[in-house]
Write a protein that holds these residues in place. Structure first.
Motif, PDB file in Angstrom:
ATOM      1  N   GLN A  14      -8.473   4.275   3.722  1.00 45.52           N
ATOM      2  CA  GLN A  14      -7.842   3.500   4.778  1.00 45.52           C
ATOM      3  C   GLN A  14      -7.777   2.034   4.361  1.00 45.52           C
ATOM      4  O   GLN A  14      -8.509   1.581   3.476  1.00 45.52           O
ATOM      5  N   LEU A  15      -6.884   1.311   5.016  1.00 46.21           N
ATOM      6  CA  LEU A  15      -6.754  -0.119   4.781  1.00 46.21           C
ATOM      7  C   LEU A  15      -7.651  -0.888   5.738  1.00 46.21           C
ATOM      8  O   LEU A  15      -7.864  -0.470   6.879  1.00 46.21           O
TER       9      LEU A  15
ATOM     10  N   ALA B 298       0.835  -1.204   0.000  1.00 44.72           N
ATOM     11  CA  ALA B 298       0.000   0.000   0.000  1.00 44.72           C
ATOM     12  C   ALA B 298       0.868   1.252   0.000  1.00 44.72           C
ATOM     13  O   ALA B 298       1.768   1.396   0.834  1.00 44.72           O
ATOM     14  N   HIS B 299       0.590   2.156  -0.939  1.00 47.31           N
ATOM     15  CA  HIS B 299       1.308   3.424  -1.010  1.00 47.31           C
ATOM     16  C   HIS B 299       0.357   4.522  -1.477  1.00 47.31           C
ATOM     17  O   HIS B 299      -0.644   4.258  -2.149  1.00 47.31           O
ATOM     18  N   ILE B 300       0.706   5.738  -1.110  1.00 48.08           N
ATOM     19  CA  ILE B 300       0.035   6.930  -1.617  1.00 48.08           C
ATOM     20  C   ILE B 300       1.082   7.752  -2.363  1.00 48.08           C
ATOM     21  O   ILE B 300       2.165   8.022  -1.837  1.00 48.08           O
ATOM     22  N   TYR B 301       0.770   8.123  -3.602  1.00 48.32           N
ATOM     23  CA  TYR B 301       1.656   8.987  -4.380  1.00 48.32           C
ATOM     24  C   TYR B 301       0.916  10.289  -4.670  1.00 48.32           C
ATOM     25  O   TYR B 301      -0.251  10.274  -5.062  1.00 48.32           O
TER      26      TYR B 301
ATOM     27  N   GLU C 142       6.147   9.850  -2.434  1.00 50.21           N
ATOM     28  CA  GLU C 142       5.634   8.542  -2.044  1.00 50.21           C
ATOM     29  C   GLU C 142       5.416   8.482  -0.540  1.00 50.21           C
ATOM     30  O   GLU C 142       6.207   8.983   0.241  1.00 50.21           O
ATOM     31  N   LYS C 143       4.318   7.851  -0.140  1.00 50.94           N
ATOM     32  CA  LYS C 143       4.012   7.656   1.271  1.00 50.94           C
ATOM     33  C   LYS C 143       3.536   6.227   1.463  1.00 50.94           C
ATOM     34  O   LYS C 143       2.674   5.745   0.733  1.00 50.94           O
ATOM     35  N   VAL C 144       4.113   5.537   2.434  1.00 48.58           N
ATOM     36  CA  VAL C 144       3.706   4.170   2.735  1.00 48.58           C
ATOM     37  C   VAL C 144       2.470   4.202   3.621  1.00 48.58           C
ATOM     38  O   VAL C 144       2.451   4.878   4.649  1.00 48.58           O
ATOM     39  N   MET C 145       1.438   3.479   3.207  1.00 49.71           N
ATOM     40  CA  MET C 145       0.229   3.386   4.018  1.00 49.71           C
ATOM     41  C   MET C 145       0.392   2.279   5.051  1.00 49.71           C
ATOM     42  O   MET C 145       0.823   1.175   4.738  1.00 49.71           O
ATOM     43  N   LEU C 146       0.023   2.568   6.294  1.00 48.45           N
ATOM     44  CA  LEU C 146       0.113   1.603   7.373  1.00 48.45           C
ATOM     45  C   LEU C 146      -1.283   1.208   7.827  1.00 48.45           C
ATOM     46  O   LEU C 146      -2.222   2.005   7.737  1.00 48.45           O
ATOM     47  N   PRO C 147      -1.453  -0.029   8.333  1.00 47.19           N
ATOM     48  CA  PRO C 147      -2.763  -0.444   8.843  1.00 47.19           C
ATOM     49  C   PRO C 147      -3.246   0.491   9.945  1.00 47.19           C
ATOM     50  O   PRO C 147      -2.487   0.868  10.836  1.00 47.19           O
TER      51      PRO C 147
END
Length: 357
Positions: free
Chosen positions: A301-302, A234-237, A245-250
């Motif tokens: 969200q995840l 999971a990432h947000i660009y 780039e941003k890593v999405m966390l649970p």
């Protein structure tokens, strides 16, 4: 607990039952109750459920003696996770972001039909057919390690129609386009009947991380949001003058605004299948809330899923424990060989350490 009780098959069976209850039901429910709902003040928000890389196990790459069990277990995992995700999001639209099947390139006609039937059963695609969009991935039609195969594209469009989306009142005028990064095919999936400034680009392969031609295709249609998958993470660009780039966390919530006058945003959803070998599987929950004719508030969200491989490892340990317990109990019935006629008259007893001394 006494050491001797660990050798009791009843104790092992009790532990096995508890493990089954946790792994197959409770763990999914625990994840479900920890998913947070969106608290949007705007009542006109629309919920979208994002499904990425389910990659249903096929019939060629699995050994024959374990393939049936692998397919059964992976299918149940996908079905349970999706049922909880659907109940949580209550989506007006479900987006399947490619790599629906694992052996889409090599499957025979019968194998493809069997896998497609399983897919529709797992994700209950017969309910609300106007609320689903399917796009192909490289495992479905090729492209990553070879050419995109037109015959497979036609087969995919026939079995997984991408025109099932009609309209959603709360979402307002919005266009959906599909981009296949591997051959740069860009085509509309749904065009709003009303003038639209919001254009969502669906791509299995991440666009901002791909070569510049892919990003040019996105700007060609003035895309305001990109939804992608493929990498199983999971990432947000975001992009204005350069992409970030941003890593999405649970458990993390991303919020932002999309529109022609806003920064271009790409959301990459992780895989929902534990067979991809990544530690975190999840579905994606996207909420879109129209604010003006040119701006929408977006929240993402995840929805994390329980790890399956640790659960399988627990099953293996318990089964080894059970087998060793049964064997030990069997051997302890007689601690030394006896003559057949003597053993028939004298019951075997296990000597204790006190008796031996």
């Amino acid at each position: 607990m006494r050491v001797s009780s660990l050798k009791s098959p009843k104790v092992v069976l009790a532990v096995l039952i508890l493990a089954v209850l946790w792994n197959e039901w409770i763990s999914f429910y625990v994840n479900y109750v920890h998913w947070k709902p969106f608290h949007n003040e705007n009542l006109n928000c629309t919920n979208l459920l994002l499904v990425a890389d389910p990659q249903l196990i096929g019939y060629q790459n699995e050994p024959w003696w374990i393939g049936w069990l692998s397919r059964w277990d992976a299918d149940r995992y996908l079905q349970k996770g999706y049922a909880y995700a659907y109940a949580h999001t209550k989506p007006e639209l479900v987006l399947f972001l490619g790599d629906l099947l694992d052996e889409g390139l090599s499957a025979s006609v019968l194998e493809y039909q069997l896998a497609a039937t399983r897919f529709h059963q797992i994700f209950n695609t017969g309910v609300g057919p106007d609320k689903q969009i399917f796009i192909p991935g490289d495992n479905d039609v090729g492209g990553e390690y070879g050419w995109v195969i037109p015959e497979l594209v036609a087969k995919f469009d026939q079995i997984f129609p991408t025109t099932r989306y009609t309209s959603i009142p709360n979402l307002g005028p919005i266009d959906f386009h599909f981009l296949n990064v591997f051959n740069m095919e860009l085509r509309p999936i749904h065009l709003s009947t009303a003038p639209s400034t919001q254009r969502i680009l669906l791509s299995h392969m991440p666009v901002m991380k791909a070569w510049s031609n892919a990003l040019m295709k996105a700007t060609e249609i003035n895309a305001t949001l990109i939804l992608s998958a493929h990498d199983h993470t999971a990432h947000i660009y975001t992009m204005e003058y350069s992409w970030v780039e941003k890593v999405m966390l649970p458990g993390e919530l991303w919020t932002g605004y999309i529109g022609p006058n806003r920064r271009l945003v790409e959301i990459k959803t992780p895989t929902c299948s534990y067979r991809m070998g990544v530690p975190q599987m999840a579905y994606g929950h996207l909420s879109l809330c129209p604010l003006t004719t040119d701006t929408m508030a977006a929240s993402y969200q995840l929805l994390p899923l329980p790890g399956r491989y640790p659960q399988v490892f627990v099953y293996i340990i318990i089964l080894i424990w059970l087998l060793s317990t049964l064997l030990l109990n069997r051997f302890n019935k007689c601690d030394m060989p006896r003559l057949k006629h003597f053993r028939a008259q004298t019951p075997c007893q296990t000597k204790t350490l006190h008796d031996i001394l």
